[in-house]
Design a protein around this motif. Structure first.
Motif, PDB file in Angstrom:
ATOM      1  N   HIS A  82       5.032  -4.846   5.240  1.00 17.60           N
ATOM      2  CA  HIS A  82       5.275  -3.795   4.242  1.00 17.60           C
ATOM      3  C   HIS A  82       6.725  -3.749   3.775  1.00 17.60           C
ATOM      4  N   TYR A  91      -1.290   0.089   2.450  1.00 16.99           N
ATOM      5  CA  TYR A  91      -2.247  -0.997   2.240  1.00 16.99           C
ATOM      6  C   TYR A  91      -3.697  -0.528   2.300  1.00 16.99           C
ATOM      7  N   HIS A 170       5.301  -7.703   1.074  1.00 18.80           N
ATOM      8  CA  HIS A 170       5.799  -7.021  -0.124  1.00 18.80           C
ATOM      9  C   HIS A 170       7.262  -6.649   0.059  1.00 18.80           C
ATOM     10  N   ILE A 378       1.577  -2.442  -4.370  1.00 14.09           N
ATOM     11  CA  ILE A 378       0.933  -1.787  -3.234  1.00 14.09           C
ATOM     12  C   ILE A 378       0.190  -0.523  -3.638  1.00 14.09           C
TER      13      ILE A 378
END
Length: 399
Positions: A82, A91, A170, A378
Motif C-alpha cells: 500500500h 484494497y 501502489h 486504489i
C-alpha cells in the motif's frame, strides 16, 4: 462546533494532557457519520463480499511484527503493498470494485502487507512505540522494503510452496519494492512480475503547490523532530480523529477534505472519488506512518534522486562511508516490471514514470491510464473500467 471543540482538545493534548485523558475526551465528542462499510473491519468486509480472510503476524529481521492479510484462492499468489498514509484496508473498501476483492473474484490467492507503523503493525518484539519513540519510529520506506517486504515475500512462498509470486505496489508500495530488489537483488528471483502503480521514485517538474510544500518540508519536519513527534496519523489520535470527524459531514466535507485538501495534491477527478464514498473512506483512512518516512520522500524531491536516506555529512559517513547517500542501484532490479501512470496524477507524474522506466533494465510494460489520479489507483469508482483490465491481462500473461 464539534470540530472546534476537537481542535481545542488537540491543543490541550499538546500542552501535556495525558494520552488516556485525551482519547477519552475525543471519544465523547467525536461524531463520525460512517456507512456500514466504513464501520466494518478488513475481515468483515472480505466476508461481506463473499470471501474468507485470514490474518498472520510476520516478524522481520529487525524485530518488527507486521500483520499480513490473506484471501485464499486457487490461482497464483498476488502480494499487494500500500501507499503512504494507508494500509491494506483500501484494497477492499469498494467491495467487488476494489482491487483486492476483484483479484479474489478472479480466483487469485491474495496477500496484503500492512507496513510497520500502520494501525495493524504497530508492534516490535522489544520496542514500545510510545516509550521508545526515537528507536521504534526510526524507519522509512527503505526499511519497509528491506525488512517488511522481504519477510512477507518469504512468508508467502513458505505458506504456499510456490517458487515465485506476482506483486502489485501502489506509490510507496513501489518505492519499497525498488528499495528491496535493488539492495537485495536475490529477491528479484522470487517475483514473476511487479506492477508499479503510480510509483514514488522520481519527482521532477512537480506542480507549484507541491514544490512549495516540499520546500517547506525540512523546516516543518525539523520542528516536529524537536517536539518529539515521531509518529504521524496515529489511529484514534488527535489528527486522525479530527480528519475523520470533519470529513464525514456531507457536502461541506467534500468541499473541504476532497476538493480543497486532496485534489490539489493528487489530481482532480470527482467521478473517481464521489461524495457518497467519504463515509466509507474515512472509516479506514488515514493510517499511521513515521515522520522519518515523510522526510525521506521530501529528500527525494529536493535532491532529485531516488536515493537512500540522507543523515547529513557526519551521519552519511558513519552509515554509508561517504558524504552523500548512495542512489538505489536500479540496474539490479532485474525482475519483470510493469509501470502504470495516471494521466490525471499530479503526484506521480507520467513524465516521472518514464524517467523510472529508463533507469530500470527490464520494464516489460508501460501504460498511461485514462482518467486516473494518484489515489484513483486504489480508491476510484472508475478503476474497474480504466485500470483492472490492464492489470488482469498482465497477471494472466505472467501467471
Amino acid at each position: 462546533m464539534k470540530s472546534t471543540i476537537i481542535l481545542l482538545a488537540a491543543i490541550i493534548k499538546f500542552t501535556h494532557c495525558t494520552e488516556l485523558d485525551f482519547v477519552s475526551l475525543l471519544s465523547e465528542i467525536a461524531d463520525l457519520e460512517l456507512s456500514e462499510d466504513g464501520k466494518l473491519n478488513f475481515t468483515q468486509l472480505v466476508t461481506k463480499y463473499g470471501h474468507t480472510a485470514e490474518q498472520y503476524e510476520v516478524t522481520t529481521e529487525d524485530g518488527y511484527v507486521v500483520k499480513v492479510f490473506h484471501i485464499p484462492g486457487k490461482r497464483s499468489s498476488v502480494l499487494l503493498t500500500h501507499g503512504l498514509g494507508t494500509d491494506a484496508d483500501p484494497y477492499v473498501i469498494r467491495g467487488h470494485d476494489s482491487l483486492g476483492i476483484a483479484l479474489a473474484d478472479k480466483g487469485y490467492d491474495v496477500w496484503l502487507l500492512n507496513n510497520r507503523g500502520t494501525k495493524f503493525s504497530r508492534r516490535h518484539i522489544e520496542l514500545d512505540p510510545d516509550k521508545d519513540k526515537k528507536t521504534f519510529w526510526n524507519f522509512s520506506f527503505h526499511e519497509m522494503g528491506y525488512y517488511d517486504l522481504a519477510a512477507t515475500i518469504d512468508f508467502v512462498l513458505y505458506q504456499t510452496g510456490e517458487e515465485k509470486i506476482l506483486a502489485i505496489g501502489h506509490s510507496q508500495g513501489a518505492s519499497q519494492f525498488f528499495a528491496l530488489t535493488s539492495t537485495r537483488p536475490e529477491y528479484n528471483e522470487k517475483i514473476k512480475l511487479f506492477l508499479a502503480l503510480a510509483p514514488g521514485a522520481f519527482f521532477f517538474n512537480m506542480p507549484l503547490l507541491f514544490q512549495i510544500g516540499a520546500s517547506a518540508g525540512p523546516i516543518l519536519l525539523e520542528i516536529g523532530k524537536t517536539l518529539g513527534i515521531e509518529e504521524l496519523c496515529r489511529d484514534r489520535g488527535a489528527l486522525v480523529t479530527m480528519i475523520k470527524t470533519i470529513c464525514t459531514k456531507g457536502v461541506i466535507s467534500y468541499e473541504v477534505c476532497v476538493r480543497a485538501a486532496m485534489f490539489p495534491f493528487v489530481g482532480y477527478n470527482p467521478t473517481g472519488l464521489e461524495l457518497s464514498f467519504l463515509s466509507t473512506l474515512f472509516g479506514h483512512a488515514p493510517s499511521g506512518f513515521a515522520r522519518k518516512n515523510l522526510e525521506h520522500y521530501d529528500q527525494l524531491y529536493l535532491r532529485k534522486k531516488f536515493a537512500m536516506f540522507d543523515y547529513g555529512v557526519k551521519g552519511n559517513l558513519d552509515k554509508y562511508g561517504r558524504r552523500n547517500p548512495p542512489d538505489y542501484p536500479l540496474s539490479k532490479v532485474t525482475t519483470n516490471v510493469a509501470i502504470m501512470s495516471g494521466k490525471l496524477d499530479t503526484l506521480s507524474l507520467v513524465h516521472n514514470g518514464k524517467v523510472l522506466k529508463k533507469r530500470l533494465p527490464n520494464v516489460v510494460h508501460f501504460e498511461e491510464i485514462e482518467a486516473t489520479t494518484h489515489i484513483d489507483f486504489i480508491f476510484s469508482a472508475d478503476a474497474p473500467k480504466y485500470l483492472f483490465p490492464s492489470i488482469f491481462r498482465l497477471l494472466q500473461k505472467y501467471d
